[in-house]
Motif scaffolding. Sequence first.
Motif, PDB file in Angstrom:
ATOM      1  N   GLN A  22      -7.590  -2.760  73.001  1.00 17.08           N
ATOM      2  CA  GLN A  22      -8.820  -2.392  72.293  1.00 17.08           C
ATOM      3  C   GLN A  22      -8.705  -1.014  71.650  1.00 17.08           C
ATOM      4  OE1 GLN A  22     -11.283  -4.012  71.348  1.00 17.08           O
ATOM      5  NE2 GLN A  22     -12.068  -5.405  72.871  1.00 17.08           N
ATOM      6  N   GLU A  23      -7.857  -0.164  72.200  1.00 20.27           N
ATOM      7  CA  GLU A  23      -7.717   1.195  71.680  1.00 20.27           C
ATOM      8  C   GLU A  23      -7.191   1.240  70.250  1.00 20.27           C
ATOM      9  OE1 GLU A  23      -7.631   1.281  76.065  1.00 20.27           O
ATOM     10  OE2 GLU A  23      -6.487   0.168  74.598  1.00 20.27           O
ATOM     11  N   GLN A  26      -9.187   2.750  67.412  1.00 20.55           N
ATOM     12  CA  GLN A  26      -9.290   4.196  67.256  1.00 20.55           C
ATOM     13  C   GLN A  26      -8.343   4.719  66.174  1.00 20.55           C
ATOM     14  OE1 GLN A  26      -8.645   5.888  71.113  1.00 20.55           O
ATOM     15  NE2 GLN A  26     -10.248   4.655  72.046  1.00 20.55           N
TER      16      GLN A  26
END
Length: 163
Positions: A22-23, A26
């Motif tokens: 999920q990072e 970013q």
Amino acid sequence: MVIYPTLKEKLDYNYFRSNLPQELVQLQRLRTLSQVQYFTGFTPPSLSNISTLHTLNLSFNPLQTKIPGEIGNLNNLRILNLEYDNLSGLLLIFNGSKIETLALSDNSLSGTLPLDICRRLPKLEGLHRSSNLLDGEIPANISECSQLDLLSLSYNKFSGSVE
């Protein structure tokens, strides 16, 4: 997984053993996500928030799922390659796209090619749809795709001809 803020453009040739982290969302400058191997999930819907993503190549992964509609929100996407991924469900074609290469061969996708595919994908250069479960008429106006130089529709159930 640690995401370093200096990573700006590419995240390719990796061997994730499960879902994409999920990072990744970013990485607001990420342009290329390519050759990610052993990926068994699908893209997190929030991946569509990476507005700079230019290339998404998740080919040769055992995804066994459907193509999420959120991919259509990637407005700068030029190359989408999801070949050999055991994908099923309806074929998705996105509107107003900058897509140049759309590679979805060797899956189990069903449906038809839209009659207005050239209008929907005006920059299309490569359309790879072979070895799926697609059917219907090949759009008679496919020759109006002025940038198209590679068309692969073999091993489907299409009818009609390309002029």
